[in-house]
Design an enzyme around this catalytic site. Structure first.
Site, PDB file in Angstrom:
ATOM      1  NE  ARG A 291      87.171  20.689   4.679  1.00 42.68           N
ATOM      2  CZ  ARG A 291      87.346  21.550   5.670  1.00 42.68           C
ATOM      3  NH1 ARG A 291      86.612  22.642   5.731  1.00 42.68           N
ATOM      4  NH2 ARG A 291      88.255  21.338   6.582  1.00 42.68           N
TER       5      ARG A 291
ATOM      6  CG  ASN B 160      91.421  22.029  17.458  1.00 40.68           C
ATOM      7  OD1 ASN B 160      90.393  21.410  17.165  1.00 40.68           O
ATOM      8  ND2 ASN B 160      92.045  22.835  16.615  1.00 40.68           N
TER       9      ASN B 160
ATOM     10  CD  GLU C  91      92.405  28.449  14.155  1.00 37.97           C
ATOM     11  OE1 GLU C  91      93.317  27.831  13.571  1.00 37.97           O
ATOM     12  OE2 GLU C  91      91.210  28.221  13.993  1.00 37.97           O
TER      13      GLU C  91
ATOM     14  CG  HIS D  16      88.588  28.603   9.220  1.00 38.80           C
ATOM     15  ND1 HIS D  16      88.737  28.551   7.848  1.00 38.80           N
ATOM     16  CD2 HIS D  16      88.998  27.402   9.697  1.00 38.80           C
ATOM     17  CE1 HIS D  16      89.196  27.361   7.502  1.00 38.80           C
ATOM     18  NE2 HIS D  16      89.365  26.648   8.610  1.00 38.80           N
TER      19      HIS D  16
ATOM     20  NE  ARG E  75      88.595  25.013  15.585  1.00 43.12           N
ATOM     21  CZ  ARG E  75      88.603  24.184  14.537  1.00 43.12           C
ATOM     22  NH1 ARG E  75      89.129  22.968  14.627  1.00 43.12           N
ATOM     23  NH2 ARG E  75      88.106  24.576  13.386  1.00 43.12           N
TER      24      ARG E  75
END
Ligand code: AMP
Length: 400
Positions: free
Chosen positions: A244, A13, A387, A183, A94
């Site tokens: 964010r 990732n 994940e 996601h 990913r």
């Protein structure tokens, strides 16, 4: 040095300034080795590498992702596990943005690689880093099948009403502007685990999944199929996040450009890196925010209220969108660990069938669990996301 267990997967990732990796056995879910390189391309970069209970940490200059991967390879050779030995079934990468090109995990060929390059303008911070990871690992392990697992894939069939912005249709089509959602690997994994835990097929239940980490997103999933999600064209839309903004009036962009003389790059950094909880109270670590609230800190309390309000707004919207909600599922760092966030985000919803059991909510565990009362019409769950495991399984499925 021991070789990897037959059938293991290396999951990579590569983020904009970090590189996370894991070697795991998807059949047993055993993690054999993992690591994290941070602050790539910045001052103070470092790597930590873990192999079967032993962790090594090095503070070392990592000017770019190639340097990080080279160091990872060195650590695999020196500390374990030897990934160059045969045994790896696949590498799972990913990849953040699959655009309108990739709707499922895909074996990386030269053509697939070119397509990921072509759509990189949709995720200029992420896809190039993902590609660096793909190239560096394929140079090291040319014979191991590499599979791209896209963060957007699970949401790639959002219905028209949630996928489109109310924007000039020609402009939107020309520049591929639509809601993609992110996601996805986590939302898919967690919603399937939640259904399994409740003893249902995913197709039989409607769920709201709340992935609350440093990045945060919610999804409304009807019968196993996503109907809506909070992230859009980019991972900036939706919930208030660590750094964010989440949803923001686009007019603020024009205002800052005109009045504050900020460039597009300045505003990008402001919205993505200097906003959210950090912008509101100077902090994006939720543990510290909760401690500050307990100590009576006003800015932290204010940040928490803004965060919570946005979350509740989407929970309400998704309850209406789905009509019937069977489960609300919390996951990721904040969702799995911050009991007050879970309690406060669902407070007062008893008349809508959501009844939290405060004792169950207070229990800490790494296992999936129900935190609603036995007679709550809507089950509320905490389901740890994974994940890496989801990527490893997808990679093996594609690589055969
Ligand atoms: P993630 O992006 O999923 O790794 O989540 C990171 C976020 O989870 C950070 O804001 C952490 O502060 C938060 N977090 C991790 N552990 C806890 C905890 N025990 N209590 C509250 N927040 C936590």
């Amino acid at each position: 040095m021991s070789a990897v267990i037959e059938g293991s997967v290396l999951v990579v990732n590569a983020g904009s300034s970090s590189l996370k990796y894991q070697v795991l056995d998807p059949a047993t879910e055993e993690v054999i080795a993992d690591g994290l390189a941070e602050r790539i391309g910045e001052q103070g970069s470092s790597i930590k590498h873990w192999y079967r209970g032993t962790e090594v940490r090095r503070e070392v200059a990592l000017p770019d992702h190639e340097a990080a991967i080279a160091l990872v390879v060195e650590l695999f050779a020196e500390e374990g596990v030897d990934v160059a030995e045969s045994g790896l079934a696949a590498v799972g990468h990913r990849v953040v943005h699959g655009g309108r090109s990739f709707f499922e995990p895909t074996l990386i060929t030269e053509r697939v690689r070119s397509e990921i390059v072509r759509i990189s303008s949709l995720a200029p911070l992420h896809n190039p880093a993902n590609l660096t990871g793909i190239d560096a690992v394929s140079a090291l392990l040319p014979d191991v099948p590499a599979v791209a697992v896209f963060d957007t894939a699970f949401f790639s069939h959002l219905p028209d009403e949630t996928a489109h912005y109310a924007l000039d249709a020609e402009v939107a089509a020309k520049y591929a502007i639509r809601r993609y959602g992110f996601h996805g690997t986590s939302h898919e994994y967690v919603s399937q685990r939640a259904a399994e835990f409740l003893g249902h097929a995913p197709s039989d239940i409607n769920q709201i999944v709340l992935h609350l980490g440093n990045g945060a997103s919610a999804s409304a999933i009807r019968g196993g199929v996503p109907f809506d999600t909070t992230m859009g064209m980019t991972p900036l839309e939706g919930l208030v996040m660590g750094t964010r903004t989440g949803d923001i009036d686009a007019g603020i962009v024009f205002h800052l450009a005109r009045v504050a003389d900020m460039s597009i790059e300045d505003i990008d950094v402001l919205f993505n890196k200097r906003s959210g909880l950090k912008g509101l109270c100077g902090e994006n670590d939720f543990r510290a925010i909760l401690e500050r609230i307990d100590a009576g800190d006003e800015a932290a309390t204010q940040a928490y209220l803004v965060y919570l309000h946005r979350l509740r707004r989407y929970i309400g919207a998704y309850m209406i969108e789905l009509g019937r909600v069977d489960a609300i599922v919390f996951t990721a760092g904040v969702g799995e660990n911050a009991a007050p966030v879970r309690a406060d985000s669902l407070a007062g919803l008893e008349r809508y069938g959501v009844v939290i059991d405060s004792e169950r909510n207070a229990v800490r565990s790494d296992e999936p669990r129900v935190i609603s009362t036995d007679d709550s019409p809507v089950a509320v769950l905490v389901v740890p996301t994974n994940e890496e495991l989801a990527i490893a399984r997808a990679a093996v499925a594609v690589a055969g």
